[in-house]
Scaffold this motif. Sequence first.
Motif, PDB file in Angstrom:
ATOM      1  N   GLY A 454       0.678  -1.139  -0.007  1.00 37.74           N
ATOM      2  CA  GLY A 454      -0.001   0.032  -0.022  1.00 37.74           C
ATOM      3  C   GLY A 454       0.891   1.404  -0.056  1.00 37.74           C
ATOM      4  O   GLY A 454       1.934   1.173   0.628  1.00 37.74           O
ATOM      5  N   HIS A 455       0.474   2.158  -0.597  1.00 32.00           N
ATOM      6  CA  HIS A 455       0.918   3.637  -0.493  1.00 32.00           C
ATOM      7  C   HIS A 455       0.066   4.735  -0.173  1.00 32.00           C
ATOM      8  O   HIS A 455      -0.732   4.866  -0.866  1.00 32.00           O
ATOM      9  CB  HIS A 455       1.614   3.867  -1.956  1.00 32.00           C
ATOM     10  CG  HIS A 455       2.456   3.017  -2.551  1.00 32.00           C
ATOM     11  ND1 HIS A 455       3.763   2.771  -2.206  1.00 32.00           N
ATOM     12  CD2 HIS A 455       2.373   1.821  -3.275  1.00 32.00           C
ATOM     13  CE1 HIS A 455       4.662   1.819  -2.699  1.00 32.00           C
ATOM     14  NE2 HIS A 455       3.667   1.066  -3.548  1.00 32.00           N
ATOM     15  N   PRO A 456       0.478   5.295   0.917  1.00 28.90           N
ATOM     16  CA  PRO A 456      -0.278   6.502   1.312  1.00 28.90           C
ATOM     17  C   PRO A 456       0.006   7.905   0.669  1.00 28.90           C
ATOM     18  O   PRO A 456       1.042   8.338   0.885  1.00 28.90           O
ATOM     19  CB  PRO A 456      -0.201   6.518   2.955  1.00 28.90           C
ATOM     20  CG  PRO A 456       1.556   6.010   3.043  1.00 28.90           C
ATOM     21  CD  PRO A 456       1.738   4.992   1.771  1.00 28.90           C
ATOM     22  N   HIS A 505       3.165  12.753  -3.240  1.00 30.19           N
ATOM     23  CA  HIS A 505       4.110  11.814  -3.074  1.00 30.19           C
ATOM     24  C   HIS A 505       3.585  10.636  -2.059  1.00 30.19           C
ATOM     25  O   HIS A 505       2.676  11.227  -1.517  1.00 30.19           O
ATOM     26  CB  HIS A 505       5.456  12.410  -2.634  1.00 30.19           C
ATOM     27  CG  HIS A 505       5.178  13.398  -0.918  1.00 30.19           C
ATOM     28  ND1 HIS A 505       5.595  12.570   0.134  1.00 30.19           N
ATOM     29  CD2 HIS A 505       4.752  14.428  -0.902  1.00 30.19           C
ATOM     30  CE1 HIS A 505       5.229  13.453   1.029  1.00 30.19           C
ATOM     31  NE2 HIS A 505       4.717  14.607   0.329  1.00 30.19           N
ATOM     32  N   CYS A 506       4.218   9.644  -2.141  1.00 28.65           N
ATOM     33  CA  CYS A 506       3.978   8.522  -1.090  1.00 28.65           C
ATOM     34  C   CYS A 506       4.703   9.241   0.000  1.00 28.65           C
ATOM     35  O   CYS A 506       5.698   9.787   0.420  1.00 28.65           O
ATOM     36  CB  CYS A 506       4.822   7.292  -1.473  1.00 28.65           C
ATOM     37  SG  CYS A 506       4.571   6.018  -0.136  1.00 28.65           S
ATOM     38  N   HIS A 507       3.852   8.969   1.154  1.00 36.09           N
ATOM     39  CA  HIS A 507       4.187   9.558   2.597  1.00 36.09           C
ATOM     40  C   HIS A 507       5.002   8.638   3.201  1.00 36.09           C
ATOM     41  O   HIS A 507       5.545   8.706   4.397  1.00 36.09           O
ATOM     42  CB  HIS A 507       2.955  10.054   3.467  1.00 36.09           C
ATOM     43  CG  HIS A 507       3.268  11.114   4.104  1.00 36.09           C
ATOM     44  ND1 HIS A 507       4.063  11.215   5.367  1.00 36.09           N
ATOM     45  CD2 HIS A 507       3.003  12.696   3.828  1.00 36.09           C
ATOM     46  CE1 HIS A 507       3.985  12.639   5.660  1.00 36.09           C
ATOM     47  NE2 HIS A 507       3.359  13.395   4.691  1.00 36.09           N
ATOM     48  N   ILE A 508       5.435   7.476   2.676  1.00 35.62           N
ATOM     49  CA  ILE A 508       6.594   6.783   3.484  1.00 35.62           C
ATOM     50  C   ILE A 508       7.935   7.439   2.795  1.00 35.62           C
ATOM     51  O   ILE A 508       8.215   7.456   1.932  1.00 35.62           O
ATOM     52  CB  ILE A 508       6.575   5.117   2.780  1.00 35.62           C
ATOM     53  CG1 ILE A 508       5.100   4.485   3.032  1.00 35.62           C
ATOM     54  CG2 ILE A 508       7.852   4.415   3.380  1.00 35.62           C
ATOM     55  CD1 ILE A 508       4.909   3.075   2.726  1.00 35.62           C
ATOM     56  N   PRO A 509       8.604   8.008   3.808  1.00 33.83           N
ATOM     57  CA  PRO A 509       9.816   8.750   3.400  1.00 33.83           C
ATOM     58  C   PRO A 509      10.688   8.089   2.534  1.00 33.83           C
ATOM     59  O   PRO A 509      11.505   8.278   1.615  1.00 33.83           O
ATOM     60  CB  PRO A 509      10.500   9.121   4.798  1.00 33.83           C
ATOM     61  CG  PRO A 509       9.449   9.143   5.761  1.00 33.83           C
ATOM     62  CD  PRO A 509       8.311   8.017   5.341  1.00 33.83           C
ATOM     63  N   TYR A 510      10.772   6.427   2.904  1.00 42.33           N
ATOM     64  CA  TYR A 510      11.861   5.538   2.239  1.00 42.33           C
ATOM     65  C   TYR A 510      11.468   5.731   0.629  1.00 42.33           C
ATOM     66  O   TYR A 510      12.285   5.316  -0.120  1.00 42.33           O
ATOM     67  CB  TYR A 510      12.179   4.340   2.790  1.00 42.33           C
ATOM     68  CG  TYR A 510      12.258   4.536   4.336  1.00 42.33           C
ATOM     69  CD1 TYR A 510      13.870   4.926   4.492  1.00 42.33           C
ATOM     70  CD2 TYR A 510      11.497   4.282   5.367  1.00 42.33           C
ATOM     71  CE1 TYR A 510      14.049   5.045   5.902  1.00 42.33           C
ATOM     72  CE2 TYR A 510      11.953   4.510   6.574  1.00 42.33           C
ATOM     73  CZ  TYR A 510      13.346   4.648   6.974  1.00 42.33           C
ATOM     74  OH  TYR A 510      13.487   5.016   8.193  1.00 42.33           O
ATOM     75  N   HIS A 511      10.137   5.597   0.641  1.00 45.03           N
ATOM     76  CA  HIS A 511       9.465   5.491  -0.850  1.00 45.03           C
ATOM     77  C   HIS A 511       9.814   6.844  -1.612  1.00 45.03           C
ATOM     78  O   HIS A 511      10.260   7.118  -2.663  1.00 45.03           O
ATOM     79  CB  HIS A 511       8.019   5.013  -1.003  1.00 45.03           C
ATOM     80  CG  HIS A 511       7.746   3.684  -0.556  1.00 45.03           C
ATOM     81  ND1 HIS A 511       6.895   2.909  -0.635  1.00 45.03           N
ATOM     82  CD2 HIS A 511       8.610   2.730   0.062  1.00 45.03           C
ATOM     83  CE1 HIS A 511       6.832   1.933  -0.264  1.00 45.03           C
ATOM     84  NE2 HIS A 511       7.984   1.689   0.279  1.00 45.03           N
ATOM     85  N   ALA A 512       9.156   7.849  -0.914  1.00 46.61           N
ATOM     86  CA  ALA A 512       9.373   9.290  -1.580  1.00 46.61           C
ATOM     87  C   ALA A 512      11.126   9.692  -1.993  1.00 46.61           C
ATOM     88  O   ALA A 512      11.218  10.161  -2.865  1.00 46.61           O
ATOM     89  CB  ALA A 512       8.931  10.310  -0.591  1.00 46.61           C
ATOM     90  N   GLY A 515      11.949   8.031  -5.015  1.00 44.88           N
ATOM     91  CA  GLY A 515      11.605   8.394  -6.193  1.00 44.88           C
ATOM     92  C   GLY A 515      10.127   8.557  -6.354  1.00 44.88           C
ATOM     93  O   GLY A 515       9.755   9.106  -7.381  1.00 44.88           O
ATOM     94  N   MET A 516       9.409   8.005  -5.418  1.00 45.46           N
ATOM     95  CA  MET A 516       7.993   8.177  -5.505  1.00 45.46           C
ATOM     96  C   MET A 516       7.253   9.491  -4.760  1.00 45.46           C
ATOM     97  O   MET A 516       6.793   9.543  -3.897  1.00 45.46           O
ATOM     98  CB  MET A 516       7.295   7.037  -4.765  1.00 45.46           C
ATOM     99  CG  MET A 516       5.844   6.728  -5.002  1.00 45.46           C
ATOM    100  SD  MET A 516       5.014   5.381  -4.210  1.00 45.46           S
ATOM    101  CE  MET A 516       5.263   4.083  -5.329  1.00 45.46           C
ATOM    102  N   CYS A 517       7.637  10.360  -5.748  1.00 43.91           N
ATOM    103  CA  CYS A 517       7.526  11.796  -5.591  1.00 43.91           C
ATOM    104  C   CYS A 517       7.300  12.391  -6.784  1.00 43.91           C
ATOM    105  O   CYS A 517       8.018  12.242  -7.682  1.00 43.91           O
ATOM    106  CB  CYS A 517       8.393  12.318  -4.767  1.00 43.91           C
ATOM    107  SG  CYS A 517       8.293  14.166  -4.235  1.00 43.91           S
TER     108      CYS A 517
END
Length: 542
Positions: A454-456, A505-512, A515-517
């Motif tokens: 899941g991505h918040p 962006h995804c609010h998981i900092p490790y994802h953001a 690249g997920m931003c």
Amino acid sequence: MHFNSAFISFSFVTTSLLCLATASAAAAKVSADDVKRVQLFVRETPLTVNGKTIMMGSVVQADGTQGYSPNQADGMHVDVTNQLNVPTSIHWHGLSLPNSMDGVAFVTQEPIAPGKTFSYDFPLKETGTYWMHSHYALQEQYLVSAPMIIWSDAERAKADKQFVITLTDFSFTSPEAILQGLRNAPAMDMKTGSKPMPGMKEMPGMQGMPGMQAMPATNQPQVIAQQWDEANSRFVRTMVNAPIANTDVKYDALLANRRTVDDPDVMKVNPGDTVLLRIIAASCETDFFVDTGSLDAELLAVDGQPIQPLRGNFFQLAIAQRIDLRVTIPKAISNTTSSDGAVFPITMQGEGTTLTCGVVLTTGSTSDSAAKSALPKTAAMTTAALDNTQEMRLRATAPLATKKIDRTLPAVLSGTMDGYQWFINGIKYPTRDVLTVKFGERVEMVLTNKTPMGHPMHLHDGAFQVIEIDGKPISGAQRDTIEVPPHSIIKIAFDADNPGIWPFHCHIPYHADSGMCTMLKYEGVETPHWHPEEVSSEKLGL
Ligand SMILES: [Cu+2]
């Protein structure tokens, strides 16, 4: 007074000149003497977890109060002083505000250097449960975050007593080491963070994991999930045979108001009280299931925005979201643990883990130790992933006005564990190839999750409305962060009425930060502060 240097230096071009004029006028107004200015400090604060005390970040007032909860009518007038030895910036999560006040380093402002102060001045459009956090590197995982409740008479009138519960996830491993570990583990098992998962590297977009999906339900583990009890019209906890939720960081503890499950906050209430719990998921990689136990709760608001109330005792809360739950303490109490009072544990379990945290409501003269012992220290079993059970039933009390969609923006979420890279529309941030809109448009975004996680997803500048979930149109919640469960497709809509460059962006900092931003950029708007290249991991020393 140094409040608006950023305000003035921010400049729109072409279509946004009117907006700049308005912003300057607003800035001039706040120079009046009657403005209540508040000093906030980003600093290290000692935190004790599992018997060890270490220094973690915080956002506090001079007296040590976490965060700041203004009256809506007063507006926001804060001077944020950076007492860390690294740069920072503070973002006001969920608020619609002038773009230059959004607090995003390398987008709407330069980072606040150590020892420096940045002043934020803007009117408050919203009331309710919000929060503030660093928008620099991985500082949220250092707990550079705090509650921000925006008060009005109506918010105060919602219950006899009100408590804020801020949830975080905690590791003794530094966030930088956690991220390095994720990047250096090319075939990491997303469940355990350690076991190799054959085939993962060959699945760009992570659409794979066919083994998991093909497994008959009876062979899957029993896990906790949320269910809608149709007969009684309420959300309840259930057990199902389903995959354990994928999470990629294993934490040492979950915290509620910076306290572990062994030493929770004890909140005094009276029989018959209505009690509003404003719960903030300020965690980095942990979604939550919130269990109010024997207390029946009304879900009144999500992300600060009112919804048509729904009842239950088991709720979902994704990273960066908030829920307002109102419970009523029984007048005649039967579950007394001592002769003097009763205890009501409110338990938060992390998604995909047996770790818990929580608070305890007590009546009478129950001792703190008796109250604390009532909170379950660990969950008996782990959980399924957050899903759309709750989101599907949420209905905004003030939906968007009916209007034709002017622009549809895709947002395809994908990733690869090979080097731990995450993408929106196949593009990895930092980039200048971002999403664009025009002022005045009704915009729809289609969030398609191609991954088994899941991505918040958080869009800056206030609320959007959820309008469709997995093909089913709804007049869903107004909110600022939407959990997109594995393989789900969710449509959101909003009016492009506030020019700027707004992170999405995804609010998981490790994802953001992997690249997920991207940005939602209004055509014709520029800011001198947007330096996408400065966000690269190398420059930030990640
Ligand atoms: Cu994500």
